[in-house]
Design a protein around this motif. Sequence first.
Motif, PDB file in Angstrom:
ATOM      1  N   ARG A  41       0.840  -1.196   0.000  1.00  0.00           N
ATOM      2  CA  ARG A  41       0.000   0.000   0.000  1.00  0.00           C
ATOM      3  C   ARG A  41       0.877   1.249   0.000  1.00  0.00           C
ATOM      4  O   ARG A  41       0.379   2.363   0.110  1.00  0.00           O
ATOM      5  CB  ARG A  41      -0.921  -0.003   1.230  1.00  0.00           C
ATOM      6  N   ASN A  43       2.947   3.814  -1.769  1.00  0.00           N
ATOM      7  CA  ASN A  43       3.124   4.424  -3.091  1.00  0.00           C
ATOM      8  C   ASN A  43       4.566   4.480  -3.568  1.00  0.00           C
ATOM      9  O   ASN A  43       4.865   4.126  -4.702  1.00  0.00           O
ATOM     10  CB  ASN A  43       2.611   5.869  -3.034  1.00  0.00           C
ATOM     11  N   GLN A  58      -5.004  -0.384  -3.343  1.00  0.00           N
ATOM     12  CA  GLN A  58      -5.620   0.926  -3.076  1.00  0.00           C
ATOM     13  C   GLN A  58      -6.557   0.894  -1.874  1.00  0.00           C
ATOM     14  O   GLN A  58      -6.610   1.826  -1.093  1.00  0.00           O
ATOM     15  CB  GLN A  58      -6.432   1.381  -4.293  1.00  0.00           C
ATOM     16  N   SER A  59      -7.322  -0.169  -1.772  1.00  0.00           N
ATOM     17  CA  SER A  59      -8.406  -0.182  -0.791  1.00  0.00           C
ATOM     18  C   SER A  59      -7.916  -0.507   0.621  1.00  0.00           C
ATOM     19  O   SER A  59      -6.878  -1.137   0.807  1.00  0.00           O
ATOM     20  CB  SER A  59      -9.462  -1.197  -1.206  1.00  0.00           C
ATOM     21  N   GLN A  65      -9.665  -5.494  -1.343  1.00  0.00           N
ATOM     22  CA  GLN A  65      -8.246  -5.812  -1.574  1.00  0.00           C
ATOM     23  C   GLN A  65      -8.100  -7.143  -2.305  1.00  0.00           C
ATOM     24  O   GLN A  65      -7.300  -7.269  -3.231  1.00  0.00           O
ATOM     25  CB  GLN A  65      -7.498  -5.880  -0.239  1.00  0.00           C
ATOM     26  N   GLU A  68      -8.997  -6.627  -5.845  1.00  0.00           N
ATOM     27  CA  GLU A  68      -7.913  -5.915  -6.535  1.00  0.00           C
ATOM     28  C   GLU A  68      -6.821  -6.881  -6.981  1.00  0.00           C
ATOM     29  O   GLU A  68      -6.358  -6.843  -8.119  1.00  0.00           O
ATOM     30  CB  GLU A  68      -7.276  -4.871  -5.609  1.00  0.00           C
TER      31      GLU A  68
END
Length: 147
Positions: A41, A43, A58-59, A65, A68
């Motif tokens: 998670r 970045n 992202q979630s 998740q 994803e």
Amino acid sequence: MLGSLSRWLRLFGFDTLYRNDYTDKELIKLSLQEDRILLTRDNALARSKLLKKVFLIQSEEIREQIIEVLSKIEISLDLLSLKPRCPVCNGETESIKKEEIKGEIPDYVLFSSQEFIICKSCGKIYWQGTHKEKIDKIKKEILKSLK
Ligand SMILES: [Zn+2]
């Protein structure tokens, strides 16, 4: 940060390493050495030029998740047929007969469950009812939402 996602992926049958004390450097090294997809998670980590296989999650919600991850992996494989891995240690599991585990699990479980699996690494025993039905149901729901 992704501890529960990693447990779910193991239950789904994916070979999943998880440690929350790896440094970024260690994570990158492991990913490259063992040809693993790094899930993060973070970045900055996800943008690292050193990594070949990385997914930025992202979630914050576990169900999202899982979706994803599964939607990014090409699921040509039949998810439902994957053997679960041990959610605790990522070990492979195998079926085990009732008679062999008498005394190791509560009697009511022995009476009410028919299928048992044991982790080949840590020896933890899992049984149908508590896990399998629930997992299969979630697998099916998630597969449906991917279509
Ligand atoms: Zn285990």
